[in-house]
Motif scaffolding. Structure first.
Motif, PDB file in Angstrom:
ATOM      1  N   TRP A  76       0.901  -1.278   0.072  1.00 22.94           N
ATOM      2  CA  TRP A  76      -0.026   0.058  -0.026  1.00 22.94           C
ATOM      3  C   TRP A  76       1.059   1.287   0.006  1.00 22.94           C
ATOM      4  N   ARG A  90     -10.954   4.405   1.027  1.00 24.75           N
ATOM      5  CA  ARG A  90     -10.487   3.243  -0.216  1.00 24.75           C
ATOM      6  C   ARG A  90      -9.716   2.408   0.522  1.00 24.75           C
ATOM      7  N   TYR A  91      -8.561   2.554   1.548  1.00 26.82           N
ATOM      8  CA  TYR A  91      -7.880   1.502   2.130  1.00 26.82           C
ATOM      9  C   TYR A  91      -8.763   0.432   2.657  1.00 26.82           C
ATOM     10  N   GLU A  93     -12.136  -0.489   2.372  1.00 25.47           N
ATOM     11  CA  GLU A  93     -12.560  -0.974   1.381  1.00 25.47           C
ATOM     12  C   GLU A  93     -11.770  -1.955   0.474  1.00 25.47           C
ATOM     13  N   HIS A  94     -10.381  -1.909   0.462  1.00 23.11           N
ATOM     14  CA  HIS A  94      -9.434  -2.657  -0.179  1.00 23.11           C
ATOM     15  C   HIS A  94      -9.051  -3.756   0.851  1.00 23.11           C
ATOM     16  N   ASP A  97     -12.089  -6.065   0.650  1.00 23.28           N
ATOM     17  CA  ASP A  97     -12.379  -6.938  -0.549  1.00 23.28           C
ATOM     18  C   ASP A  97     -11.134  -8.142  -0.628  1.00 23.28           C
ATOM     19  N   ARG A  98      -9.967  -7.551  -0.312  1.00 23.05           N
ATOM     20  CA  ARG A  98      -8.690  -8.576  -0.184  1.00 23.05           C
ATOM     21  C   ARG A  98      -9.008  -9.626   0.570  1.00 23.05           C
TER      22      ARG A  98
END
Ligand code: N01
Length: 538
Positions: A76, A90-91, A93-94, A97-98
Protein backbone atom coordinates in the motif's frame (compact mmCIF):
# COMPACT_ATOMS: atom_id res chain seq x y z
CA UNK A 1 -29.03 -24.01 32.12
CA UNK A 2 -29.67 -25.27 28.58
CA UNK A 3 -27.22 -25.23 25.73
CA UNK A 4 -29.30 -23.97 22.84
CA UNK A 5 -27.07 -23.43 19.84
CA UNK A 6 -26.99 -19.78 18.80
CA UNK A 7 -27.31 -18.57 15.20
CA UNK A 8 -23.73 -17.28 15.35
CA UNK A 9 -20.69 -17.87 17.51
CA UNK A 10 -20.19 -14.13 17.50
CA UNK A 11 -21.94 -11.00 16.34
CA UNK A 12 -19.74 -7.98 15.70
CA UNK A 13 -21.36 -4.54 15.69
CA UNK A 14 -19.64 -2.17 13.27
CA UNK A 15 -17.41 -2.53 10.21
CA UNK A 16 -14.73 0.08 10.73
CA UNK A 17 -11.11 -0.68 11.59
CA UNK A 18 -12.07 -2.76 14.63
CA UNK A 19 -15.05 -4.63 13.17
CA UNK A 20 -13.13 -5.66 10.06
CA UNK A 21 -10.19 -6.98 12.03
CA UNK A 22 -12.44 -8.77 14.55
CA UNK A 23 -14.38 -10.46 11.78
CA UNK A 24 -11.18 -11.50 10.05
CA UNK A 25 -9.68 -13.15 13.14
CA UNK A 26 -12.79 -14.91 14.40
CA UNK A 27 -13.79 -16.19 10.99
CA UNK A 28 -10.47 -16.97 9.34
CA UNK A 29 -8.23 -17.79 12.31
CA UNK A 30 -10.71 -19.47 14.67
CA UNK A 31 -13.11 -20.72 12.02
CA UNK A 32 -16.18 -19.36 13.81
CA UNK A 33 -19.59 -18.45 12.44
CA UNK A 34 -19.55 -14.68 12.61
CA UNK A 35 -21.86 -11.97 11.37
CA UNK A 36 -21.11 -8.24 11.45
CA UNK A 37 -23.81 -5.59 11.28
CA UNK A 38 -23.07 -2.12 9.99
CA UNK A 39 -25.34 0.91 9.85
CA UNK A 40 -23.55 2.45 6.87
CA UNK A 41 -23.87 1.14 3.33
CA UNK A 42 -20.26 0.03 3.24
CA UNK A 43 -17.26 -0.50 5.51
CA UNK A 44 -15.26 2.32 7.10
CA UNK A 45 -16.94 3.35 10.36
CA UNK A 46 -15.46 6.70 11.38
CA UNK A 47 -14.02 7.03 7.89
CA UNK A 48 -17.37 6.35 6.31
CA UNK A 49 -19.27 8.95 8.34
CA UNK A 50 -16.81 11.82 8.79
CA UNK A 51 -16.76 13.45 5.35
CA UNK A 52 -16.42 17.09 6.31
CA UNK A 53 -14.00 19.25 4.31
CA UNK A 54 -10.43 18.71 5.47
CA UNK A 55 -11.14 15.39 7.25
CA UNK A 56 -7.91 13.46 7.46
CA UNK A 57 -6.11 11.38 10.04
CA UNK A 58 -3.86 12.99 12.61
CA UNK A 59 -1.51 10.03 13.01
CA UNK A 60 1.22 9.39 10.45
CA UNK A 61 -0.15 7.15 7.71
CA UNK A 62 2.68 4.61 7.91
CA UNK A 63 1.32 3.57 11.31
CA UNK A 64 -2.34 4.48 10.80
CA UNK A 65 -3.16 1.13 9.19
CA UNK A 66 -3.46 -2.57 9.95
CA UNK A 67 -0.19 -4.25 10.83
CA UNK A 68 -1.49 -7.83 10.57
CA UNK A 69 -1.40 -7.92 6.77
CA UNK A 70 2.36 -7.74 6.28
CA UNK A 71 2.14 -7.94 2.53
CA UNK A 72 -0.27 -5.03 2.43
CA UNK A 73 2.12 -2.99 4.57
CA UNK A 74 4.60 -3.40 1.73
CA UNK A 75 2.14 -2.91 -1.12
CA UNK A 76 0.00 0.00 0.00
CA UNK A 77 1.27 3.47 -0.92
CA UNK A 78 -0.16 6.38 1.08
CA UNK A 79 -0.21 9.60 -0.90
CA UNK A 80 0.59 11.88 2.04
CA UNK A 81 1.77 11.98 5.62
CA UNK A 82 -1.88 12.39 6.76
CA UNK A 83 -4.21 11.04 4.06
CA UNK A 84 -7.66 12.46 3.56
CA UNK A 85 -10.86 10.66 4.48
CA UNK A 86 -11.58 9.29 0.96
CA UNK A 87 -8.15 7.68 0.80
CA UNK A 88 -8.51 5.98 4.20
CA UNK A 89 -11.97 4.79 3.18
CA UNK A 90 -10.44 3.37 -0.03
CA UNK A 91 -7.86 1.57 2.08
CA UNK A 92 -10.53 -0.04 4.29
CA UNK A 93 -12.58 -1.01 1.22
CA UNK A 94 -9.46 -2.60 -0.20
CA UNK A 95 -8.83 -4.57 3.00
CA UNK A 96 -12.46 -5.76 3.03
CA UNK A 97 -12.25 -6.91 -0.60
CA UNK A 98 -8.81 -8.45 -0.28
CA UNK A 99 -9.94 -10.59 2.66
CA UNK A 100 -13.45 -11.18 1.33
CA UNK A 101 -14.98 -9.73 4.47
CA UNK A 102 -18.12 -8.17 3.01
CA UNK A 103 -19.88 -11.50 2.55
CA UNK A 104 -20.23 -11.70 6.34
CA UNK A 105 -21.28 -8.10 6.90
CA UNK A 106 -24.89 -7.00 6.70
CA UNK A 107 -24.91 -3.31 5.74
CA UNK A 108 -27.63 -0.69 6.26
CA UNK A 109 -28.48 -2.48 9.46
CA UNK A 110 -28.45 -0.92 12.90
CA UNK A 111 -28.43 -2.94 16.09
CA UNK A 112 -31.40 -1.52 17.99
CA UNK A 113 -31.03 -3.57 21.16
CA UNK A 114 -29.66 -6.78 22.62
CA UNK A 115 -30.26 -8.73 25.78
CA UNK A 116 -28.33 -11.48 27.47
CA UNK A 117 -30.22 -14.74 27.84
CA UNK A 118 -29.03 -16.17 31.16
CA UNK A 119 -30.65 -19.51 30.51
CA UNK A 120 -28.88 -20.18 27.22
CA UNK A 121 -25.75 -18.03 27.68
CA UNK A 122 -26.24 -16.08 24.50
CA UNK A 123 -27.15 -12.65 23.29
CA UNK A 124 -30.40 -11.91 21.47
CA UNK A 125 -29.57 -9.13 19.07
CA UNK A 126 -32.32 -6.99 17.52
CA UNK A 127 -31.80 -5.38 14.14
CA UNK A 128 -33.33 -2.34 12.50
CA UNK A 129 -35.01 -4.53 9.88
CA UNK A 130 -37.04 -6.19 12.62
CA UNK A 131 -35.02 -9.41 12.69
CA UNK A 132 -33.55 -10.95 15.87
CA UNK A 133 -30.46 -13.15 15.82
CA UNK A 134 -28.66 -14.98 18.61
CA UNK A 135 -24.94 -15.15 19.27
CA UNK A 136 -22.73 -16.64 21.97
CA UNK A 137 -20.56 -13.56 22.00
CA UNK A 138 -21.43 -9.97 21.29
CA UNK A 139 -18.56 -7.72 20.31
CA UNK A 140 -18.97 -3.99 19.97
CA UNK A 141 -16.80 -2.37 17.32
CA UNK A 142 -18.77 0.86 17.35
CA UNK A 143 -15.90 3.31 17.71
CA UNK A 144 -15.27 5.82 20.44
CA UNK A 145 -16.33 9.01 18.68
CA UNK A 146 -19.38 7.94 16.73
CA UNK A 147 -22.38 9.13 18.76
CA UNK A 148 -22.99 12.60 17.35
CA UNK A 149 -23.34 15.45 19.84
CA UNK A 150 -25.83 17.97 18.55
CA UNK A 151 -26.29 20.30 21.52
CA UNK A 152 -29.93 21.22 22.16
CA UNK A 153 -29.66 24.79 20.84
CA UNK A 154 -33.02 26.51 20.99
CA UNK A 155 -34.59 27.15 17.60
CA UNK A 156 -32.67 24.80 15.26
CA UNK A 157 -35.94 23.73 13.67
CA UNK A 158 -36.70 27.36 12.74
CA UNK A 159 -33.52 27.87 10.70
CA UNK A 160 -34.42 28.42 7.04
CA UNK A 161 -30.94 27.68 5.67
CA UNK A 162 -29.20 24.30 5.64
CA UNK A 163 -27.33 22.81 8.55
CA UNK A 164 -24.98 19.85 8.92
CA UNK A 165 -23.09 18.10 11.69
CA UNK A 166 -19.51 17.33 10.67
CA UNK A 167 -19.94 13.67 11.53
CA UNK A 168 -22.91 13.26 9.20
CA UNK A 169 -21.98 15.25 6.11
CA UNK A 170 -23.88 14.26 2.96
CA UNK A 171 -22.09 11.79 0.71
CA UNK A 172 -22.44 14.23 -2.17
CA UNK A 173 -20.55 16.92 -0.24
CA UNK A 174 -21.62 20.50 0.43
CA UNK A 175 -20.95 23.39 -1.90
CA UNK A 176 -19.99 26.42 0.19
CA UNK A 177 -19.36 28.67 -2.81
CA UNK A 178 -20.78 32.18 -2.29
CA UNK A 179 -22.37 31.09 0.99
CA UNK A 180 -22.36 32.74 4.41
CA UNK A 181 -21.31 29.93 6.74
CA UNK A 182 -21.28 29.52 10.51
CA UNK A 183 -19.04 26.93 12.13
CA UNK A 184 -19.87 26.11 15.74
CA UNK A 185 -16.96 24.58 17.64
CA UNK A 186 -13.17 24.77 17.61
CA UNK A 187 -12.12 21.18 18.37
CA UNK A 188 -9.91 18.97 16.20
CA UNK A 189 -12.65 18.62 13.58
CA UNK A 190 -13.34 22.35 13.25
CA UNK A 191 -9.60 23.06 13.14
CA UNK A 192 -9.36 20.82 10.06
CA UNK A 193 -12.59 22.09 8.48
CA UNK A 194 -12.47 25.87 8.99
CA UNK A 195 -9.48 26.64 6.71
CA UNK A 196 -11.03 24.50 3.94
CA UNK A 197 -14.48 26.04 4.25
CA UNK A 198 -13.00 29.55 4.38
CA UNK A 199 -11.34 28.96 1.01
CA UNK A 200 -14.70 28.31 -0.62
CA UNK A 201 -17.26 30.32 1.27
CA UNK A 202 -18.12 33.96 0.84
CA UNK A 203 -17.88 34.46 4.58
CA UNK A 204 -17.25 32.24 7.61
CA UNK A 205 -18.12 33.03 11.22
CA UNK A 206 -16.53 30.77 13.81
CA UNK A 207 -18.31 30.40 17.14
CA UNK A 208 -15.72 29.50 19.76
CA UNK A 209 -16.62 28.39 23.27
CA UNK A 210 -13.14 27.29 24.33
CA UNK A 211 -9.94 28.21 22.54
CA UNK A 212 -7.60 25.32 21.79
CA UNK A 213 -3.84 25.00 21.51
CA UNK A 214 -3.19 23.96 17.90
CA UNK A 215 0.12 22.84 16.44
CA UNK A 216 0.99 22.49 12.77
CA UNK A 217 0.35 19.14 11.11
CA UNK A 218 2.96 19.72 8.40
CA UNK A 219 1.18 17.46 5.99
CA UNK A 220 2.69 16.71 2.60
CA UNK A 221 4.32 14.05 0.48
CA UNK A 222 6.65 11.78 2.39
CA UNK A 223 10.21 11.50 1.07
CA UNK A 224 10.33 8.26 -1.01
CA UNK A 225 13.60 7.29 0.67
CA UNK A 226 11.90 7.49 4.08
CA UNK A 227 8.98 5.43 2.78
CA UNK A 228 11.44 2.81 1.56
CA UNK A 229 13.34 2.76 4.84
CA UNK A 230 10.12 2.38 6.81
CA UNK A 231 8.93 -0.49 4.63
CA UNK A 232 12.24 -2.24 5.22
CA UNK A 233 11.86 -1.75 8.97
CA UNK A 234 8.17 -2.62 9.46
CA UNK A 235 8.88 -5.48 11.89
CA UNK A 236 10.80 -3.05 14.08
CA UNK A 237 8.21 -0.32 13.72
CA UNK A 238 5.35 -2.63 14.66
CA UNK A 239 7.22 -3.88 17.72
CA UNK A 240 8.02 -0.32 18.80
CA UNK A 241 4.51 1.08 18.41
CA UNK A 242 2.99 -1.93 20.17
CA UNK A 243 5.30 -1.46 23.14
CA UNK A 244 5.10 2.33 23.13
CA UNK A 245 3.08 4.65 25.33
CA UNK A 246 0.85 6.19 22.68
CA UNK A 247 1.04 3.68 19.82
CA UNK A 248 3.32 6.12 18.02
CA UNK A 249 7.04 6.53 17.59
CA UNK A 250 6.99 9.44 20.03
CA UNK A 251 8.85 9.37 23.32
CA UNK A 252 8.93 11.95 26.10
CA UNK A 253 12.15 13.85 26.72
CA UNK A 254 13.32 12.14 29.93
CA UNK A 255 13.94 15.39 31.74
CA UNK A 256 12.01 18.13 33.52
CA UNK A 257 11.53 21.25 31.45
CA UNK A 258 12.12 23.15 34.68
CA UNK A 259 15.75 21.98 34.63
CA UNK A 260 16.46 23.44 31.21
CA UNK A 261 17.83 26.82 30.22
CA UNK A 262 15.59 29.09 28.15
CA UNK A 263 17.86 28.53 25.14
CA UNK A 264 17.84 24.77 25.47
CA UNK A 265 14.08 24.42 25.74
CA UNK A 266 13.47 26.92 22.94
CA UNK A 267 15.64 24.76 20.70
CA UNK A 268 13.67 21.64 21.65
CA UNK A 269 10.32 23.39 21.21
CA UNK A 270 11.39 24.66 17.77
CA UNK A 271 12.48 21.17 16.80
CA UNK A 272 9.12 19.64 17.76
CA UNK A 273 7.18 22.52 16.23
CA UNK A 274 9.06 22.10 12.97
CA UNK A 275 8.56 18.33 12.99
CA UNK A 276 4.81 18.90 13.11
CA UNK A 277 2.16 16.42 14.14
CA UNK A 278 1.89 15.00 17.62
CA UNK A 279 5.58 15.46 18.50
CA UNK A 280 4.88 18.64 20.44
CA UNK A 281 2.15 16.89 22.44
CA UNK A 282 3.52 13.40 22.92
CA UNK A 283 7.29 13.82 22.76
CA UNK A 284 7.68 16.87 24.95
CA UNK A 285 9.30 17.15 28.37
CA UNK A 286 8.09 14.37 30.63
CA UNK A 287 6.62 16.61 33.32
CA UNK A 288 4.31 18.44 30.93
CA UNK A 289 1.26 16.40 31.99
CA UNK A 290 2.08 16.54 35.70
CA UNK A 291 3.40 19.93 36.72
CA UNK A 292 1.48 23.14 36.13
CA UNK A 293 4.72 25.10 36.26
CA UNK A 294 6.28 22.89 33.57
CA UNK A 295 3.10 23.04 31.53
CA UNK A 296 3.03 26.84 31.69
CA UNK A 297 6.50 27.08 30.12
CA UNK A 298 5.39 24.90 27.23
CA UNK A 299 2.06 26.71 26.83
CA UNK A 300 3.85 30.07 26.75
CA UNK A 301 5.71 29.00 23.63
CA UNK A 302 2.43 28.16 21.90
CA UNK A 303 0.83 31.44 22.99
CA UNK A 304 3.73 33.30 21.40
CA UNK A 305 3.19 31.36 18.19
CA UNK A 306 -0.49 32.39 18.11
CA UNK A 307 0.39 36.06 18.74
CA UNK A 308 3.03 35.95 15.99
CA UNK A 309 0.68 34.37 13.45
CA UNK A 310 -2.60 36.19 13.99
CA UNK A 311 -2.27 39.79 12.81
CA UNK A 312 -5.14 41.35 14.77
CA UNK A 313 -4.04 41.33 18.43
CA UNK A 314 -7.64 41.31 19.65
CA UNK A 315 -8.39 38.18 17.62
CA UNK A 316 -5.11 36.61 18.74
CA UNK A 317 -6.03 37.09 22.40
CA UNK A 318 -9.38 35.42 21.79
CA UNK A 319 -7.61 32.44 20.22
CA UNK A 320 -5.30 31.99 23.19
CA UNK A 321 -6.56 29.31 25.58
CA UNK A 322 -7.17 30.58 29.09
CA UNK A 323 -8.72 27.97 31.30
CA UNK A 324 -6.92 24.66 30.80
CA UNK A 325 -3.34 23.38 30.79
CA UNK A 326 -1.77 22.56 27.44
CA UNK A 327 -2.28 18.99 26.29
CA UNK A 328 -5.24 18.23 28.55
CA UNK A 329 -7.62 18.46 25.59
CA UNK A 330 -7.04 16.45 22.42
CA UNK A 331 -4.32 18.14 20.38
CA UNK A 332 -5.78 19.54 17.14
CA UNK A 333 -3.35 19.49 14.24
CA UNK A 334 -3.72 22.46 11.97
CA UNK A 335 -2.98 23.47 8.44
CA UNK A 336 -3.34 27.25 8.23
CA UNK A 337 -5.85 27.39 11.10
CA UNK A 338 -4.49 30.52 12.77
CA UNK A 339 -3.63 32.06 9.38
CA UNK A 340 -7.27 31.67 8.38
CA UNK A 341 -8.26 34.28 10.96
CA UNK A 342 -6.15 36.82 9.02
CA UNK A 343 -8.55 36.53 6.08
CA UNK A 344 -11.07 39.28 5.45
CA UNK A 345 -13.90 36.78 5.07
CA UNK A 346 -13.44 35.17 8.51
CA UNK A 347 -14.89 36.39 11.79
CA UNK A 348 -14.33 34.90 15.25
CA UNK A 349 -17.15 35.13 17.79
CA UNK A 350 -15.76 34.14 21.16
CA UNK A 351 -18.21 33.16 23.89
CA UNK A 352 -16.09 34.69 26.66
CA UNK A 353 -15.62 38.11 25.09
CA UNK A 354 -18.46 38.45 22.56
CA UNK A 355 -21.11 36.35 24.29
CA UNK A 356 -22.19 32.77 23.79
CA UNK A 357 -24.79 31.32 21.46
CA UNK A 358 -28.30 32.08 22.71
CA UNK A 359 -30.39 30.53 20.01
CA UNK A 360 -30.67 29.58 16.38
CA UNK A 361 -33.01 31.91 14.53
CA UNK A 362 -34.81 31.72 11.20
CA UNK A 363 -31.94 33.54 9.53
CA UNK A 364 -28.94 32.42 11.56
CA UNK A 365 -27.57 32.60 15.09
CA UNK A 366 -28.10 35.00 17.98
CA UNK A 367 -25.05 35.26 20.21
CA UNK A 368 -24.17 37.86 22.81
CA UNK A 369 -27.39 39.70 21.96
CA UNK A 370 -26.37 40.10 18.32
CA UNK A 371 -27.94 38.52 15.23
CA UNK A 372 -25.76 36.87 12.58
CA UNK A 373 -27.21 35.70 9.26
CA UNK A 374 -26.16 32.50 7.49
CA UNK A 375 -26.98 30.27 4.56
CA UNK A 376 -25.33 27.23 6.16
CA UNK A 377 -24.56 26.27 9.76
CA UNK A 378 -21.92 23.60 10.40
CA UNK A 379 -22.06 21.98 13.82
CA UNK A 380 -18.54 20.81 14.65
CA UNK A 381 -19.73 20.05 18.16
CA UNK A 382 -18.21 16.61 18.59
CA UNK A 383 -19.49 13.45 20.16
CA UNK A 384 -20.93 11.80 23.21
CA UNK A 385 -17.58 10.08 23.47
CA UNK A 386 -16.90 6.46 24.38
CA UNK A 387 -19.92 5.68 26.52
CA UNK A 388 -22.39 7.26 24.04
CA UNK A 389 -22.07 4.68 21.22
CA UNK A 390 -22.36 1.80 23.71
CA UNK A 391 -25.40 3.20 25.49
CA UNK A 392 -27.07 3.75 22.13
CA UNK A 393 -27.06 -0.04 21.59
CA UNK A 394 -29.69 -0.53 24.33
CA UNK A 395 -27.91 -3.51 25.82
CA UNK A 396 -29.50 -5.43 28.67
CA UNK A 397 -27.25 -7.59 30.79
CA UNK A 398 -28.12 -9.99 33.57
CA UNK A 399 -31.39 -9.12 35.30
CA UNK A 400 -32.27 -6.79 32.44
CA UNK A 401 -29.87 -4.13 33.70
CA UNK A 402 -28.94 -1.40 31.24
CA UNK A 403 -25.74 0.60 30.81
CA UNK A 404 -27.66 3.72 31.82
CA UNK A 405 -28.26 2.04 35.18
CA UNK A 406 -24.83 0.54 35.80
CA UNK A 407 -22.99 3.60 34.46
CA UNK A 408 -25.15 6.21 36.19
CA UNK A 409 -22.04 7.84 37.70
CA UNK A 410 -19.69 7.17 34.75
CA UNK A 411 -18.28 4.04 33.16
CA UNK A 412 -17.46 0.92 35.17
CA UNK A 413 -15.54 -1.64 33.15
CA UNK A 414 -12.87 -4.25 33.60
CA UNK A 415 -9.91 -3.32 31.37
CA UNK A 416 -12.25 -1.29 29.17
CA UNK A 417 -13.17 -4.44 27.31
CA UNK A 418 -15.64 -6.14 29.60
CA UNK A 419 -18.48 -5.14 31.94
CA UNK A 420 -19.61 -6.99 35.08
CA UNK A 421 -23.21 -8.10 34.64
CA UNK A 422 -22.84 -8.29 30.84
CA UNK A 423 -21.41 -11.78 30.19
CA UNK A 424 -19.97 -12.70 26.80
CA UNK A 425 -19.84 -9.04 25.79
CA UNK A 426 -16.56 -7.49 24.64
CA UNK A 427 -16.16 -3.79 23.94
CA UNK A 428 -13.34 -2.99 21.52
CA UNK A 429 -11.62 0.25 22.64
CA UNK A 430 -14.27 0.66 25.31
CA UNK A 431 -14.15 3.29 28.06
CA UNK A 432 -11.27 2.87 30.53
CA UNK A 433 -9.00 1.34 27.90
CA UNK A 434 -6.10 3.26 26.24
CA UNK A 435 -8.13 3.74 23.03
CA UNK A 436 -8.33 7.44 22.18
CA UNK A 437 -5.05 8.25 23.90
CA UNK A 438 -3.23 6.13 21.36
CA UNK A 439 -2.87 5.80 17.66
CA UNK A 440 -6.19 3.98 17.32
CA UNK A 441 -5.20 1.03 15.11
CA UNK A 442 -2.62 -0.03 17.72
CA UNK A 443 -5.21 -0.06 20.51
CA UNK A 444 -7.72 -1.76 18.23
CA UNK A 445 -5.36 -4.55 17.20
CA UNK A 446 -4.41 -5.21 20.81
CA UNK A 447 -8.05 -5.56 21.88
CA UNK A 448 -9.07 -7.60 18.86
CA UNK A 449 -6.21 -10.07 19.28
CA UNK A 450 -6.87 -10.40 23.01
CA UNK A 451 -10.60 -10.98 22.49
CA UNK A 452 -9.95 -13.53 19.78
CA UNK A 453 -7.49 -15.42 22.02
CA UNK A 454 -9.98 -15.28 24.87
CA UNK A 455 -12.82 -16.71 22.77
CA UNK A 456 -10.45 -19.42 21.54
CA UNK A 457 -9.58 -20.24 25.13
CA UNK A 458 -13.27 -20.45 26.08
CA UNK A 459 -13.93 -22.78 23.20
CA UNK A 460 -10.99 -25.01 24.04
CA UNK A 461 -11.95 -25.16 27.70
CA UNK A 462 -15.60 -25.87 26.93
CA UNK A 463 -16.80 -22.64 28.55
CA UNK A 464 -19.88 -20.90 27.22
CA UNK A 465 -19.72 -17.91 29.50
CA UNK A 466 -17.20 -15.34 30.66
CA UNK A 467 -17.89 -12.37 32.87
CA UNK A 468 -15.81 -9.81 34.73
CA UNK A 469 -16.14 -9.98 38.50
CA UNK A 470 -17.46 -6.86 40.24
CA UNK A 471 -14.34 -6.80 42.44
CA UNK A 472 -11.89 -6.87 39.53
CA UNK A 473 -13.96 -4.21 37.81
CA UNK A 474 -14.03 -1.84 40.76
CA UNK A 475 -10.28 -2.25 41.25
CA UNK A 476 -9.78 -1.34 37.61
CA UNK A 477 -12.04 1.73 37.89
CA UNK A 478 -10.13 2.86 40.98
CA UNK A 479 -6.81 2.34 39.16
CA UNK A 480 -7.97 4.36 36.12
CA UNK A 481 -9.09 7.22 38.35
CA UNK A 482 -6.05 7.14 40.59
CA UNK A 483 -3.66 7.44 37.66
CA UNK A 484 -5.48 10.32 36.02
CA UNK A 485 -5.77 12.19 39.32
CA UNK A 486 -1.96 12.43 39.35
CA UNK A 487 -2.03 14.37 36.09
CA UNK A 488 -3.34 17.74 34.95
CA UNK A 489 -6.01 16.10 32.76
CA UNK A 490 -8.90 16.66 35.22
CA UNK A 491 -8.30 20.43 35.01
CA UNK A 492 -9.85 20.64 31.55
CA UNK A 493 -13.51 20.54 30.63
CA UNK A 494 -12.73 18.10 27.85
CA UNK A 495 -14.63 15.25 26.30
CA UNK A 496 -11.97 13.03 27.89
CA UNK A 497 -13.51 14.17 31.19
CA UNK A 498 -17.09 13.76 29.86
CA UNK A 499 -17.47 17.53 30.28
CA UNK A 500 -18.68 18.35 26.76
CA UNK A 501 -22.18 16.94 27.26
CA UNK A 502 -24.58 18.67 29.65
CA UNK A 503 -25.57 16.29 32.44
CA UNK A 504 -22.98 13.60 31.62
CA UNK A 505 -21.38 12.51 34.91
CA UNK A 506 -17.86 13.85 35.13
CA UNK A 507 -15.49 10.92 34.69
CA UNK A 508 -12.27 10.37 32.80
CA UNK A 509 -13.17 8.14 29.86
CA UNK A 510 -9.96 6.54 28.52
CA UNK A 511 -7.12 4.86 30.43
CA UNK A 512 -3.86 6.71 30.89
CA UNK A 513 -1.78 3.85 32.23
CA UNK A 514 1.68 4.36 33.65
CA UNK A 515 3.21 2.75 30.55
CA UNK A 516 0.47 3.59 28.06
CA UNK A 517 -0.85 1.08 25.58
CA UNK A 518 2.39 -0.94 25.77
CA UNK A 519 2.05 -1.48 29.52
CA UNK A 520 -1.65 -2.11 29.15
CA UNK A 521 -0.93 -4.84 26.59
CA UNK A 522 1.40 -6.55 29.07
CA UNK A 523 -1.23 -6.29 31.81
CA UNK A 524 -3.92 -7.84 29.60
CA UNK A 525 -1.55 -10.65 28.58
CA UNK A 526 -0.70 -11.39 32.21
CA UNK A 527 -4.38 -11.58 33.07
CA UNK A 528 -4.92 -14.09 30.25
CA UNK A 529 -1.86 -16.10 31.29
CA UNK A 530 -3.27 -16.39 34.81
CA UNK A 531 -6.38 -18.08 33.43
CA UNK A 532 -8.29 -14.84 32.89
CA UNK A 533 -7.81 -13.40 36.33
CA UNK A 534 -10.70 -11.17 37.36
CA UNK A 535 -13.18 -13.06 35.19
CA UNK A 536 -15.42 -15.99 35.97
CA UNK A 537 -15.67 -18.68 33.32
CA UNK A 538 -18.48 -21.20 33.21
O1 N01 B 1 -15.23 17.53 18.85
P1 N01 B 1 -14.75 18.29 20.19
P2 N01 B 1 -14.44 17.30 17.49
N1 N01 B 1 -22.03 25.48 22.44
O2 N01 B 1 -15.65 17.80 21.28
C1 N01 B 1 -17.86 23.02 20.92
C2 N01 B 1 -11.26 13.12 17.02
N2 N01 B 1 -10.87 13.65 15.74
O3 N01 B 1 -15.37 16.67 16.56
O4 N01 B 1 -14.38 22.96 23.93
C3 N01 B 1 -20.92 25.94 21.87
O5 N01 B 1 -13.32 18.18 20.40
C4 N01 B 1 -16.79 22.60 21.88
O6 N01 B 1 -16.54 23.61 22.84
P3 N01 B 1 -15.82 23.21 24.26
C5 N01 B 1 -10.33 13.67 18.07
O7 N01 B 1 -10.06 12.70 19.01
C6 N01 B 1 -9.93 12.93 15.11
O8 N01 B 1 -13.72 18.52 17.09
O9 N01 B 1 -16.52 21.96 24.75
N3 N01 B 1 -19.89 25.17 21.51
C7 N01 B 1 -15.65 22.34 20.93
O10 N01 B 1 -15.01 23.50 20.54
C8 N01 B 1 -11.15 14.79 18.61
O11 N01 B 1 -10.78 15.21 19.89
C9 N01 B 1 -9.47 13.35 13.93
O12 N01 B 1 -16.06 24.37 25.10
C10 N01 B 1 -20.01 23.87 21.73
C11 N01 B 1 -16.37 21.73 19.74
O13 N01 B 1 -17.71 22.17 19.80
C12 N01 B 1 -12.52 14.18 18.57
O14 N01 B 1 -12.57 13.53 17.32
C13 N01 B 1 -9.93 14.52 13.34
C14 N01 B 1 -21.15 23.30 22.32
C15 N01 B 1 -16.37 20.23 19.80
O15 N01 B 1 -15.05 19.78 19.84
C16 N01 B 1 -13.65 15.15 18.66
O16 N01 B 1 -13.33 16.29 17.90
C17 N01 B 1 -10.91 15.24 14.00
C18 N01 B 1 -22.19 24.17 22.69
N4 N01 B 1 -23.29 23.72 23.30
C19 N01 B 1 -11.38 14.78 15.20
N5 N01 B 1 -20.98 21.97 22.41
C20 N01 B 1 -8.47 12.47 13.31
O17 N01 B 1 -7.34 12.66 13.29
C21 N01 B 1 -19.76 21.71 21.89
N6 N01 B 1 -19.18 22.86 21.49
C22 N01 B 1 -8.83 11.17 12.84
Amino acid sequence: MTTTSPDFDAVVIGAGFSGLHMLKLLRDKLGLRVRAYEEGNTVGGTWYWNRYPGARCDSDSYIYCFTWDKQLLQEWEWSERYPEQPEILRYLEHVADRHDLKRDIQFNTRVTGAEFDEEDNLWRVHLSGGETVTARHLITAVGTLSATNLPPFKGVERFKGRWYHTSRFPQTGVDFTAKRVAVIGTGATAVQAIPEIAQQAKHVTVFQRTANYCVPARNGKVDPELVKARKADYDGIVKRIRESFFGQEHYFIPKSVLETTPEEREREFDRMWDAGGFAFWLANYQDMFFSQEANDLIADYLKRKIRNTVKDPVVAEKLIPKGHPYGTKRQPLDTNYYETFNKDNVLLVDAATDGGIEEITEKGIRAGGKDYEFDIIVFATGFDAMTGPLKALNLKGRGGRTLDEVWADGPHTYLGLSIAGFPNLFTITGPQSPSVLTNMPVAIEQHVEWISDCIDHLRNSGSTRIEATPDAQEQWVAHVNEIVSMTLMPKANSWYMSANIAGKPRAFLPYLGPEGVGGYRKKCDEIAAKGYEGFTLA
